[in-house]
Write an enzyme that holds these catalytic residues in place. Structure first.
Site, mmCIF file in Angstrom:
data_model
loop_
_atom_site.group_PDB
_atom_site.id
_atom_site.type_symbol
_atom_site.label_atom_id
_atom_site.label_comp_id
_atom_site.label_asym_id
_atom_site.label_seq_id
_atom_site.Cartn_x
_atom_site.Cartn_y
_atom_site.Cartn_z
ATOM 1 N N ASN A 36 0.704 -1.237 -0.110
ATOM 2 C CA ASN A 36 0.101 -0.145 0.162
ATOM 3 C C ASN A 36 0.837 1.217 -0.414
ATOM 4 O O ASN A 36 1.556 1.582 1.142
ATOM 5 C CB ASN A 36 -0.945 -0.067 1.256
ATOM 6 N N ARG A 56 -2.618 -1.962 -3.108
ATOM 7 C CA ARG A 56 -3.959 -1.380 -3.047
ATOM 8 C C ARG A 56 -3.707 -0.143 -3.750
ATOM 9 O O ARG A 56 -2.957 0.537 -3.942
ATOM 10 C CB ARG A 56 -4.083 -1.150 -1.597
ATOM 11 N N HIS A 66 -13.030 2.515 0.441
ATOM 12 C CA HIS A 66 -13.179 1.527 1.563
ATOM 13 C C HIS A 66 -13.910 0.107 0.932
ATOM 14 O O HIS A 66 -14.420 -0.577 1.543
ATOM 15 C CB HIS A 66 -14.168 1.809 2.864
ATOM 16 N N ARG A 101 -11.501 14.775 8.380
ATOM 17 C CA ARG A 101 -12.101 15.268 6.983
ATOM 18 C C ARG A 101 -13.531 15.771 7.624
ATOM 19 O O ARG A 101 -14.273 15.190 8.399
ATOM 20 C CB ARG A 101 -12.423 14.115 6.236
ATOM 21 N N GLU A 130 -8.526 -5.800 5.273
ATOM 22 C CA GLU A 130 -8.541 -5.444 3.955
ATOM 23 C C GLU A 130 -7.118 -6.141 3.032
ATOM 24 O O GLU A 130 -7.238 -6.593 2.117
ATOM 25 C CB GLU A 130 -8.269 -3.889 3.851
#
Ligand code: AMP
Length: 400
Positions: free
Chosen positions: A7, A90, A179, A240, A384
């Protein structure tokens, strides 16, 4: 087969080596501060760790350091690079091109590049990770797993924005959602956990972590999700702001004489739990501050809880009812108090929590619904990396 999961961020590279025979993690690590004055690799295996600190100029050097760590005679977990059968990357933004994971080819790389305007921070970094791995391990097959792919089953009524059609056709302006790998993993795990078929099962999955999104899933397929063209939309998150009237951006830009890029940086990095509480983006610290009477921290938590509740209500409408409400990721898996607050008052929907049981559950799979609840309320820890590794193994094996 041993599968390496990568990733890559703009200045970091996270990795994990998984033995797919047992689906167990052999080692994982993080290379950070790539391109800065002093970089750092932290490599963890078998409950141990070691750290290397030195200047790391680029992703190729970071990738080489990762491989050196994995094959190190003293700390390594494989004898040579040849033991790594495939690499799963990813990738943040697949744009409209990718509905599932794919083997990396020149065409796939070109499509990831083409989608850079949609994922300006992540896609270049993800590509750098792919290119660095190819340089350092040229004969190892690679797979790209997109955060957006799971959401490509949404109907137009969910993914279109109410702006003129030209922006959709010309600039690909639409909801993409993120996601996806986590939502897909949880959506796949729930029927297994309950011992039922996925067909007809209506799930509202709450991925609540540093970044948070909620997904409405019917028969294993995404029908709506809270994040948008970027991960900024939807719930308020660690840093965020989540959804708000877009005119807020114009108003602040005009009043404070800043441009839209600076404002979006504030919306992405300085807002959410951090911006409201003034304490931290980390839920544990915000909760501790609220506990000690910090009103701003309490408002931040109240806003997050209310935001989640609104999405659950909305997605129950989207799905014409709900069979499972599930919680995953750092906050969803661990914060029992937040889960309890979210579920309070949903009895009208047939969702009744066993609050005592919920209070005891942290980071493990559990059914925390009351025996007479029509809706199952579940905690399903996400994985994940494993989902990426499974896709990688399946695609590489099929291609042989
Ligand atoms: P993630 O992005 O999935 O790693 O989740 C990170 C978030 O989970 C942070 O806000 C953490 O504070 C939060 N988190 C982790 N453990 C706990 C916990 N025990 N209680 C509350 N929040 C937690």
């Amino acid at each position: 087969m041993k599968v390496l999961i990568v990733n890559a961020g703009s200045s970091s590279l996270k990795y994990q080596l998984i033995d797919m025979d047992t689906e167990s993690t052999l080692a994982k690590g993080l290379v950070e501060k790539i391109g800065l004055d002093m970089g750092k690799l932290t490599h963890k295996w078998d409950g141990k760790q070691f750290v290397v600190e030195k200047k790391i100029d680029n992703h190729v050097i970071a990738t080489q350091m990762m491989l050196d760590a994995l094959t190190d005679p003293e700390h390594g977990v494989v004898k040579s690079m040849d033991e790594i059968g495939a690499v799963g990357h990813r990738v943040l933004h697949g744009g409209p091109n990718f509905t599932e994971s794919v083997i990396v080819t020149p065409e796939v790389e070109a499509a990831i590049e083409e989608n850079i305007p949609l994922g300006p921070l992540h896609n270049p970094a993800n590509l750098a990770g792919i290119r660095a791995c190819r340089e350092v391990m040229p004969n190892t097959p690679m797979v790209a797993v997109f955060d957006t792919a799971f959401h490509m089953t949404m109907p137009p009524k969910a993914y279109r924005y109410g702006v003129p059609k030209d922006y959709y056709t010309r600039l690909k302006v639409r909801r993409y959602g993120f996601h996806g790998t986590s939502h897909r993993y949880v959506a796949g795990r729930i029927p297994e956990f309950l011992g039922v078929k996925p067909e007809g099962l209506r799930i509202i999955n709450c991925h609540l972590g540093n970044g948070s999104s909620i997904c409405a899933i019917n028969s294993g397929k995404c029908v709506d999700t809270s994040m948008g063209i970027t991960p900024l939309e939807g719930l308020m998150m660690g840093t965020r702001c989540g959804s708000m009237d877009p005119a807020v951006v114009q108003y602040i830009c005009n009043r404070d004489h800043i441009d839209v890029n600076e404002m979006l940086n504030i919306c992405n990095k300085k807002s959410g739990l951090l911006g409201i509480s003034g304490v931290s983006s980390d839920m544990r610290e915000v909760a501790a501050a609220a506990e000690q009477g910090n009103e701003d921290a309490q408002i931040a938590i109240d806003m997050l809880v209310e935001g989640i509740r609104k999405y659950i209500g909305a997605y129950a409408a989207v799905l014409h009812g709900v069979d499972v409400i599930s919680f995953t990721a750092g906050i969803g898996e661990n914060d029992a108090a937040l889960r309890a607050r979210v579920m309070t008052g949903f009895e009208f929907l047939g969702a009744k929590m066993d609050y005592e049981k919920n209070a005891k559950i942290r980071g493990v799979e559990a059914d925390v619904s009351a025996p007479d609840s029509k809706v199952r309320i579940l905690i399903i820890p996400t994985n994940e990396e494993l989902a990426i590794a499974r896709d990688t193994l399946a695609l590489v094996t099929a291609a042989k």
